[in-house]
Design a protein around this motif. Structure first.
Motif, PDB file in Angstrom:
ATOM      1  N   SER A 250     -56.976 118.525 -36.828  1.00 47.76           N
ATOM      2  CA  SER A 250     -57.009 118.325 -38.267  1.00 47.76           C
ATOM      3  C   SER A 250     -55.990 119.250 -38.908  1.00 47.76           C
ATOM      4  CB  SER A 250     -58.407 118.608 -38.820  1.00 47.76           C
ATOM      5  OG  SER A 250     -58.463 118.382 -40.212  1.00 47.76           O
ATOM      6  N   PRO A 251     -54.785 118.740 -39.189  1.00 46.49           N
ATOM      7  CA  PRO A 251     -53.743 119.598 -39.751  1.00 46.49           C
ATOM      8  C   PRO A 251     -54.014 119.887 -41.226  1.00 46.49           C
ATOM      9  CG  PRO A 251     -52.986 117.344 -39.706  1.00 46.49           C
ATOM     10  CD  PRO A 251     -54.336 117.346 -39.043  1.00 46.49           C
ATOM     11  N   PRO A 252     -53.312 120.825 -41.799  1.00 45.91           N
ATOM     12  CA  PRO A 252     -53.437 121.041 -43.247  1.00 45.91           C
ATOM     13  C   PRO A 252     -52.958 119.807 -44.002  1.00 45.91           C
ATOM     14  CG  PRO A 252     -52.315 122.877 -42.177  1.00 45.91           C
ATOM     15  CD  PRO A 252     -52.384 121.781 -41.173  1.00 45.91           C
ATOM     16  N   TYR A 253     -53.680 119.440 -45.051  1.00 44.35           N
ATOM     17  CA  TYR A 253     -53.289 118.312 -45.877  1.00 44.35           C
ATOM     18  C   TYR A 253     -52.838 118.830 -47.233  1.00 44.35           C
ATOM     19  CZ  TYR A 253     -55.857 115.681 -42.343  1.00 44.35           C
ATOM     20  OH  TYR A 253     -56.292 115.154 -41.157  1.00 44.35           O
ATOM     21  N   GLY A 254     -51.955 118.062 -47.875  1.00 44.65           N
ATOM     22  CA  GLY A 254     -51.476 118.440 -49.188  1.00 44.65           C
ATOM     23  C   GLY A 254     -51.613 117.293 -50.165  1.00 44.65           C
ATOM     24  N   PRO A 255     -51.246 117.520 -51.424  1.00 43.60           N
ATOM     25  CA  PRO A 255     -51.274 116.439 -52.409  1.00 43.60           C
ATOM     26  C   PRO A 255     -50.397 115.281 -51.947  1.00 43.60           C
ATOM     27  CG  PRO A 255     -50.890 118.569 -53.459  1.00 43.60           C
ATOM     28  CD  PRO A 255     -50.750 118.785 -51.985  1.00 43.60           C
ATOM     29  N   THR A 256     -50.871 114.058 -52.176  1.00 48.36           N
ATOM     30  CA  THR A 256     -50.134 112.910 -51.652  1.00 48.36           C
ATOM     31  C   THR A 256     -50.254 111.686 -52.549  1.00 48.36           C
ATOM     32  OG1 THR A 256     -49.852 111.459 -49.724  1.00 48.36           O
ATOM     33  CG2 THR A 256     -52.107 112.175 -50.235  1.00 48.36           C
ATOM     34  N   LEU A 257     -49.198 110.889 -52.532  1.00 51.44           N
ATOM     35  CA  LEU A 257     -49.231 109.554 -53.135  1.00 51.44           C
ATOM     36  C   LEU A 257     -49.883 108.548 -52.199  1.00 51.44           C
ATOM     37  CD1 LEU A 257     -45.586 109.207 -54.505  1.00 51.44           C
ATOM     38  CD2 LEU A 257     -47.666 109.102 -55.880  1.00 51.44           C
ATOM     39  N   CYS A 258     -50.086 108.958 -50.960  1.00 48.43           N
ATOM     40  CA  CYS A 258     -50.476 108.027 -49.892  1.00 48.43           C
ATOM     41  C   CYS A 258     -51.932 108.238 -49.504  1.00 48.43           C
ATOM     42  CB  CYS A 258     -49.557 108.202 -48.701  1.00 48.43           C
ATOM     43  SG  CYS A 258     -47.805 108.068 -49.098  1.00 48.43           S
ATOM     44  N   GLU A 259     -52.846 108.024 -50.453  1.00 44.76           N
ATOM     45  CA  GLU A 259     -54.258 108.263 -50.170  1.00 44.76           C
ATOM     46  C   GLU A 259     -54.771 107.383 -49.032  1.00 44.76           C
ATOM     47  OE1 GLU A 259     -53.870 104.964 -52.927  1.00 44.76           O
ATOM     48  OE2 GLU A 259     -53.225 107.042 -53.176  1.00 44.76           O
ATOM     49  N   GLY A 260     -54.142 106.238 -48.824  1.00 44.33           N
ATOM     50  CA  GLY A 260     -54.563 105.362 -47.740  1.00 44.33           C
ATOM     51  C   GLY A 260     -54.247 105.903 -46.360  1.00 44.33           C
TER      52      GLY A 260
END
Length: 348
Positions: A250-260
């Motif tokens: 589970s890598p770090p996640y950031g803000p994204t336009l790609c919620e899918g």
């Protein structure tokens, strides 16, 4: 992002590690080409056979013949109906009466909600992150689902849906690793190879791996050397990181336009990706914004962020050795109007 900065995982190096499931991992059950063909028959009259159209501007940019598979024109506005309907149609009578539950970033929930309605079942319960696009949430409810918002991420919604299934006995329709869902998504690849028999490369967005796995199954069964390349963003890189590690991480996640494309992968999805994908590349969120803008300006196509990653990869030179014909799967067009307007107003 320049081509030099693109990070790629090539799955051939570790596919053998997944020949059999490791102790304690999910059972290795992948659908076959025959199951994809069964799904295609089930979907007749339900899902649209979406257009495959040549893109002159992307062809010029890539230096190869590029075609766009327009799942933006699918019912519910995304490819997700294919897998959702196939999974619901494959349920036994006993399973159907138990009710349906799923988790979704928005598009899968619409597919399950519509599938339940078409099958005459009780409304599906759909858990979504509270921050999911409003347009997607409205459409899930419009298709008759019992929409339940969860604070947090897609993974939080996924866990809530699993808990609901355990508590009530409802059938949980996994958005990406249910074999019937994967078989339904594989019909996208089936249509591509039928309409573009010389296709050499297919670029597919990757979240949990449902559509990339389904397309990959079809490509491998053809035995014709079709490359299937997955695309994620640096902020949604779970499959890329897990393939590189040879295990679910589970890598770090950031803000994204790609919620899918957000959220962790599971053992089954990872094993399938390792077996059928030729690589996964990462693009930046800025590249996705540019791709959304150019798709609208050049083609009149409204593509949500998750759908635009393949075009972003071509625009940024993230995929090496592109030869034509290349097919880019545009997986959906469900984007909030305000978000789209803001992106279109930006300058490159």
């Amino acid at each position: 992002m320049s081509g030099a900065r693109a990070r790629t995982f090539h799955s051939q190096s570790t596919a053998a590690e997944f020949a059999e499931p490791a102790a304690g991992t999910a059972e290795r059950v992948f659908p076959s080409l025959a199951e994809v063909l069964v799904a295609a028959r089930r979907l007749q009259g339900v899902a649209r056979r979406t257009p495959l159209e040549r893109s002159a501007w992307l062809s010029e940019r890539a230096g190869a013949d590029v075609w766009l598979k327009l799942e933006t024109q699918q019912r519910t506005g995304s490819f997700k109906l294919r897998g959702a309907y196939n999974a619901v149609a494959a349920l036994s009578k006993e399973e159907r009466v138990r009710g349906l539950v799923t988790a979704s970033a928005g598009n899968h929930g619409q597919g399950v909600a519509l599938a339940a309605s078409l099958a005459g079942l009780a409304p599906a319960v759909v858990f979504v992150p509270a921050g999911a696009p409003e347009a997607k949430k409205r459409r899930i409810a419009r298709h008759g689902a019992d929409l339940r918002e969860v604070q947090g991420t897609y993974d939080d919604a996924h866990h809530a849906a699993e808990a609901h299934a355990a508590r009530t006995g409802a059938c949980f329709i996994n958005a990406f690793s249910d074999p019937a869902v994967v078989a339904g998504q594989g019909t996208v690849g089936l249509e591509i190879v039928q309409e573009l028999p010389g296709v050499r490369t297919v670029l597919v967005p990757v979240g949990g791996g449902g559509i990339s796995g389904g397309v990959g199954i079809v490509a491998r069964a053809m035995g014709s050397g079709i490359r299937v390349i997955g695309v994620q963003t640096e902020a949604t890189s779970a499959m890329h990181a897990s393939l590189a590690a040879g295990r679910v991480v589970s890598p770090p996640y950031g803000p994204t336009l790609c919620e899918g494309l957000e959220g962790d992968v599971d053992d089954r999805g990872l094993a399938l990706a390792a077996e059928v994908l030729d690589g996964v590349v990462l693009v930046t969120e800025a590249a996705v914004r540019r791709a959304m803008r150019r798709l609208f300006q050049e083609e009149g196509i409204v593509a949500e962020g998750s759908a635009a990653v393949g075009a972003a990869a071509l625009l940024e030179g993230a995929v090496e050795g592109i030869e034509g014909p290349t097919a880019v799967v545009l997986t959906g067009g469900n984007v909030d109007g305000d978000r789209l307007a803001g992106i279109l107003a930006e300058r490159d």
